[in-house]
Design an enzyme around this catalytic site. Sequence first.
Site, mmCIF file in Angstrom:
data_model
loop_
_atom_site.group_PDB
_atom_site.id
_atom_site.type_symbol
_atom_site.label_atom_id
_atom_site.label_comp_id
_atom_site.label_asym_id
_atom_site.label_seq_id
_atom_site.Cartn_x
_atom_site.Cartn_y
_atom_site.Cartn_z
ATOM 1 N N SER A 1 0.790 -1.222 0.000
ATOM 2 C CA SER A 1 0.000 0.000 0.000
ATOM 3 C C SER A 1 0.832 1.287 0.000
ATOM 4 O O SER A 1 1.520 1.571 -0.961
ATOM 5 C CB SER A 1 -0.947 -0.067 1.204
ATOM 6 O OG SER A 1 -1.933 0.894 1.090
ATOM 7 N N ASP B 1 -6.428 2.378 -2.095
ATOM 8 C CA ASP B 1 -7.529 2.283 -1.137
ATOM 9 C C ASP B 1 -7.666 3.548 -0.301
ATOM 10 O O ASP B 1 -8.467 3.606 0.625
ATOM 11 C CB ASP B 1 -7.442 1.023 -0.249
ATOM 12 C CG ASP B 1 -6.197 0.946 0.586
ATOM 13 O OD1 ASP B 1 -5.387 1.900 0.559
ATOM 14 O OD2 ASP B 1 -6.026 -0.063 1.289
ATOM 15 N N ARG C 1 4.404 6.652 15.746
ATOM 16 C CA ARG C 1 3.808 7.850 15.163
ATOM 17 C C ARG C 1 3.433 8.841 16.255
ATOM 18 O O ARG C 1 2.953 8.447 17.331
ATOM 19 C CB ARG C 1 2.552 7.487 14.365
ATOM 20 C CG ARG C 1 2.824 6.550 13.194
ATOM 21 C CD ARG C 1 1.717 6.634 12.159
ATOM 22 N NE ARG C 1 1.771 5.531 11.224
ATOM 23 C CZ ARG C 1 2.596 5.465 10.175
ATOM 24 N NH1 ARG C 1 3.453 6.446 9.938
ATOM 25 N NH2 ARG C 1 2.570 4.433 9.359
ATOM 26 N N GLY D 1 1.484 0.132 12.806
ATOM 27 C CA GLY D 1 1.316 -1.296 12.519
ATOM 28 C C GLY D 1 1.673 -1.614 11.081
ATOM 29 O O GLY D 1 1.392 -2.710 10.602
ATOM 30 N N THR D 2 2.281 -0.658 10.390
ATOM 31 C CA THR D 2 2.698 -0.931 9.010
ATOM 32 C C THR D 2 4.159 -0.560 8.755
ATOM 33 O O THR D 2 4.730 -0.972 7.756
ATOM 34 C CB THR D 2 1.848 -0.140 7.992
ATOM 35 O OG1 THR D 2 1.995 1.260 8.270
ATOM 36 C CG2 THR D 2 0.383 -0.502 8.052
HETATM 37 C C1 G16 Z 1 -3.107 0.793 6.491
HETATM 38 C C2 G16 Z 1 -4.450 0.600 7.133
HETATM 39 C C3 G16 Z 1 -5.010 1.925 7.579
HETATM 40 C C4 G16 Z 1 -4.001 2.634 8.487
HETATM 41 C C5 G16 Z 1 -2.636 2.727 7.812
HETATM 42 C C6 G16 Z 1 -1.554 3.257 8.728
HETATM 43 O O1 G16 Z 1 -3.276 1.600 5.359
HETATM 44 O O2 G16 Z 1 -5.322 -0.014 6.212
HETATM 45 O O3 G16 Z 1 -6.199 1.681 8.266
HETATM 46 O O4 G16 Z 1 -4.445 3.917 8.792
HETATM 47 O O5 G16 Z 1 -2.233 1.432 7.392
HETATM 48 O O6 G16 Z 1 -1.440 2.408 9.829
HETATM 49 P P1 G16 Z 1 -0.287 2.579 10.881
HETATM 50 O O7 G16 Z 1 -0.387 3.965 11.404
HETATM 51 O O8 G16 Z 1 -0.573 1.534 11.924
HETATM 52 O O9 G16 Z 1 1.021 2.366 10.176
HETATM 53 P P2 G16 Z 1 -2.623 1.217 3.954
HETATM 54 O O10 G16 Z 1 -3.248 2.195 3.019
HETATM 55 O O11 G16 Z 1 -1.143 1.393 4.111
HETATM 56 O O12 G16 Z 1 -3.023 -0.195 3.733
#
Ligand code: G16
Length: 543
Positions: free
Chosen positions: A64, A280, A506, A500-501
Site C-alpha cells: 500500500s 484504497d 507515530r 502497525g505498518t
Molecule cells: C493501512 C491501514 C489503515 C491505516 C494505515 C496506517 O493503510 O489499512 O487503516 O491507517 O495502514 O497504519 P499505521 O499507522 O498503523 O502504520 P494502507 O493504506 O497502508 O493499507
Amino acid sequence: MHMEAVLKFSSQHPKPAGLILQYGTAGFRSRAEHLDHVMYRMGLLAVLRSKKTKSVIGVMVTASHNPEEDNGVKLVDPLGEMLAQEWEVYATDLANAEEQGLPSVLNDIIQKESIDIKQEAFIAIGRDTRPSSTVLSSAVIDGVTALASKFHDYGLVTTPQLHYVICCRNTNGRYGQPTVDGYYQKLSKAFNDLVKQDPGCGDKSICLTVDGANGIGALKLKEMEQYLQSALSVKLYNDGSEGKLNFQCGADYVKVQQKPPEGIEKKPGERCCSFDGDADRIVYFYNDDAGNFHLLDGDKIATLISTFIKELLVQIDLNLKMAVVQTAYANGSSTRYLENVMKVPVYCAKTGVKHLHHKAQEFDIGVYFEANGHGTVLFSRTAEEQIRQLVSSEITDDKRKAAKMLVNTIDLINQTVGDAISDMLVIEAILCLKRLTVQKWDEIYTDLPNRQLKVKVADRKVIETTDAERRTTTPAGLQEKVDYLVKNYNLARAFVRPSGTEDVVRVYAEADTQENADALAYEVSLAVYELAGGVGEVPKPLR
Ligand code: G16
C-alpha cells in the site's frame, strides 16, 4: 491434510532464521526480501479460512502506502472485509513457525476451528505494481497448491477491486459481476446515473487532476476512463510510466508532508486528488491564488459525504440512524463540526480499517474515514432495502429523485473497503450536484493546524495504548509527559502510537497555530525518543 506437500513446497520458501513478524494494522508488512515464506504461508492460511467459511477468500499482495522496496499481504474475508481479528493470531503463528513446525501449527488451527479438511477451498489472488509482487504472489499460489486447492489469479488489481470481487463471488453476483470489468460497469453506471440527475453535470463538465502515486490506481483509472466518458475528464499524473511508487507522491506523502506531490502541473484553484500505492485511500488538495496549499483529507471527505447523505435522507423522510466513525487522527475541528453543526453522532475507533468498519456496521448508515483518506460508507441491508423500495412506491417526484440519488450513491460506493476510485467518483458527483467548488468544500470548517512525525525506537512494542489509542499506558511516565506538554498550548491535543505498518512510532499533535502544532509534535517526539528507547538521530525542532 497434505503435510508432505506442505513441507516440500515450504523448502522452496524458507523462513529467514530468527525472523519474527507481527500481523499489523493491515496484515504483514516488511522489506520484500523478508516475505517469501510469509506469502507461502498466507496461501496456506487462506485455504483454511476458505474451508472454515465455505467461501472464497482473497489474498492481496501489496504494501500500500509503504516505500516501493517493502511489500505485504492483506487477507480478505467473505464479504470483502479484512480478515477476522481472531484469525490474526493464527497468521502470526504460521508466519513465525520454524519449517518443521508448520504441520503442527496447521493442525492446531484445524482443530481449534473444527475445520472440515475435505471441504473445498477457493482463493482469489491480486497484486499491486511493486517489482517484488509478481514473485510473492507466486509464493501465495504455491501455498494454495500445496493444500490441493483452487485459485483464480486476478493479477494486477487495486486492493478495493479484489475486495469487490470477493464480495461478488460470495453473494452469487448480488453485489455485482465478480470481474474487474464488472467493477467498472457497476461504478460507472452508478456515477453516470447519479450525475445525470442534474443536466449541468454531463459532457465532461467535471475535470479533475489525479496523482496516481505511480501505482496500480493509475493503471486502473486509465482502464476505467472509457466507461466514464459522459461526465468526467481526468488529467492523470504519476501514472507509473517513469517515477517510483509512492516516492514524493501519493496520498500518504501529501497528507503527512502537507504539500502537493512532485510531478503534477496545477493552476491555482484547480481541484486535485492523490491515491495511495494500492488505491484504497484518497485525499484532495488545491493551491489558492496566493500559492498556499490546502489539504482536504479523510475528515473533509467524511463531512462532505455525510452531509450529502443526510440531506437526501431528510428529503425522503426515512428515519435511519447515521453515524460517523473516525480515529484519534481526526482533526478536532471536524469532530466538532460533525457533532455540533451537523448533529451526527461521532465515534472514535483504533487506527485500522478493520476497527472502523466494525463500528460503522452498528448503524443504518455508517460513514467511516481515517484522516489519511481511507474510508467508505456502509448501508445496512434494511436501510438499503427501504431506500430501494421507495423509488418504486407512490411518492412525489422530488422524493423519488432523492431516493434515486441515494440508490446511485449506494451502488457507487464500494462498501467492502475504502476505495480511492469509488470515493473519488462519489466526491466528484457530490461536488457537481451541489455546485460546490473545492474552495467552498474546504470552507465548510477550518482544520486546526496539525503535524505528524515518526520516531525510530529499538522496539515499538514498548508503547502500549488505551482509549482508542489516544493515551499510552507504557512506558512509564510517557503519557504524563505528553499531558504536561499539551497544557502549554491552546486548543492542543497530542498522542503517540506504534505504527502497525512501518517500524516507527507515530506522533500526532494539533494546536491553535502551525508553529505551536510543530513545536508540540517535536517536544512529544523528543519525549518518545527519551522514554521509549529512541535510536538513531535525536528528533530536531521543525523550525
Ligand atoms: C493501512 C491501514 C489503515 C491505516 C494505515 C496506517 O493503510 O489499512 O487503516 O491507517 O495502514 O497504519 P499505521 O499507522 O498503523 O502504520 P494502507 O493504506 O497502508 O493499507
